[in-house]
Design a protein around this motif. Sequence first.
Motif, mmCIF file in Angstrom:
data_model
loop_
_atom_site.group_PDB
_atom_site.id
_atom_site.type_symbol
_atom_site.label_atom_id
_atom_site.label_comp_id
_atom_site.label_asym_id
_atom_site.label_seq_id
_atom_site.Cartn_x
_atom_site.Cartn_y
_atom_site.Cartn_z
ATOM 1 N N PHE A 125 0.837 -1.185 0.000
ATOM 2 C CA PHE A 125 0.000 0.000 0.000
ATOM 3 C C PHE A 125 0.874 1.236 0.000
ATOM 4 O O PHE A 125 2.029 1.190 0.416
ATOM 5 N N ILE A 126 0.307 2.336 -0.418
ATOM 6 C CA ILE A 126 0.961 3.626 -0.297
ATOM 7 C C ILE A 126 0.208 4.408 0.768
ATOM 8 O O ILE A 126 -1.003 4.251 0.925
ATOM 9 N N ALA A 127 0.929 5.223 1.553
ATOM 10 C CA ALA A 127 0.306 6.027 2.603
ATOM 11 C C ALA A 127 1.167 7.243 2.876
ATOM 12 O O ALA A 127 2.370 7.246 2.590
ATOM 13 N N ARG A 128 0.538 8.259 3.449
ATOM 14 C CA ARG A 128 1.315 9.416 3.898
ATOM 15 C C ARG A 128 2.273 8.944 4.988
ATOM 16 O O ARG A 128 1.979 7.998 5.723
ATOM 17 N N ALA A 129 3.410 9.610 5.106
ATOM 18 C CA ALA A 129 4.430 9.200 6.075
ATOM 19 C C ALA A 129 3.870 9.147 7.496
ATOM 20 O O ALA A 129 4.127 8.191 8.235
ATOM 21 N N SER A 130 3.092 10.150 7.881
ATOM 22 C CA SER A 130 2.551 10.175 9.244
ATOM 23 C C SER A 130 1.589 9.006 9.484
ATOM 24 O O SER A 130 1.593 8.399 10.549
ATOM 25 N N ALA A 131 0.786 8.674 8.490
ATOM 26 C CA ALA A 131 -0.136 7.541 8.619
ATOM 27 C C ALA A 131 0.635 6.232 8.677
ATOM 28 O O ALA A 131 0.303 5.347 9.458
ATOM 29 N N GLY A 190 10.247 4.781 -1.970
ATOM 30 C CA GLY A 190 10.311 4.789 -3.427
ATOM 31 C C GLY A 190 8.996 5.224 -4.028
ATOM 32 O O GLY A 190 8.091 5.699 -3.348
ATOM 33 N N ASP A 191 8.900 5.046 -5.288
ATOM 34 C CA ASP A 191 7.731 5.462 -6.046
ATOM 35 C C ASP A 191 6.573 4.506 -5.786
ATOM 36 O O ASP A 191 6.662 3.323 -6.069
ATOM 37 N N GLY A 192 5.494 5.028 -5.244
ATOM 38 C CA GLY A 192 4.344 4.198 -4.929
ATOM 39 C C GLY A 192 3.226 4.301 -5.949
ATOM 40 O O GLY A 192 2.130 3.808 -5.702
ATOM 41 N N ARG A 193 3.516 4.934 -7.082
ATOM 42 C CA ARG A 193 2.466 5.065 -8.098
ATOM 43 C C ARG A 193 1.929 3.701 -8.484
ATOM 44 O O ARG A 193 2.682 2.747 -8.669
ATOM 45 N N GLY A 194 0.618 3.622 -8.575
ATOM 46 C CA GLY A 194 -0.018 2.377 -8.959
ATOM 47 C C GLY A 194 -0.427 1.497 -7.791
ATOM 48 O O GLY A 194 -1.178 0.553 -7.970
ATOM 49 N N LEU A 195 0.065 1.816 -6.588
ATOM 50 C CA LEU A 195 -0.321 1.037 -5.407
ATOM 51 C C LEU A 195 -1.607 1.599 -4.826
ATOM 52 O O LEU A 195 -1.840 2.804 -4.868
ATOM 53 N N PRO A 196 -2.439 0.752 -4.233
ATOM 54 C CA PRO A 196 -3.647 1.254 -3.587
ATOM 55 C C PRO A 196 -3.294 1.973 -2.289
ATOM 56 O O PRO A 196 -2.248 1.716 -1.680
#
Length: 50
Positions: free
Chosen positions: A5-11, A33-39
């Motif tokens: 998953f991708i998330a904001r750093a604080s989350a 790294g690049d989280g493009r394409g991850l939910p």
Amino acid sequence: MILDFIARASAAEQFIEDHRTHHYVDSVSVIPGDGRGLPRLPNEELYVGP
């Protein structure tokens, strides 16, 4: 099972702390790294402070 998953750093920090407290200590990893394409992290807003 691996879930990405991708998330904001604080989350992400809050999620990791919560997960390590209530589940397995080494079950969550952060891979920069690049989280493009991850939910997005499900219910990400629950892990972001006010």
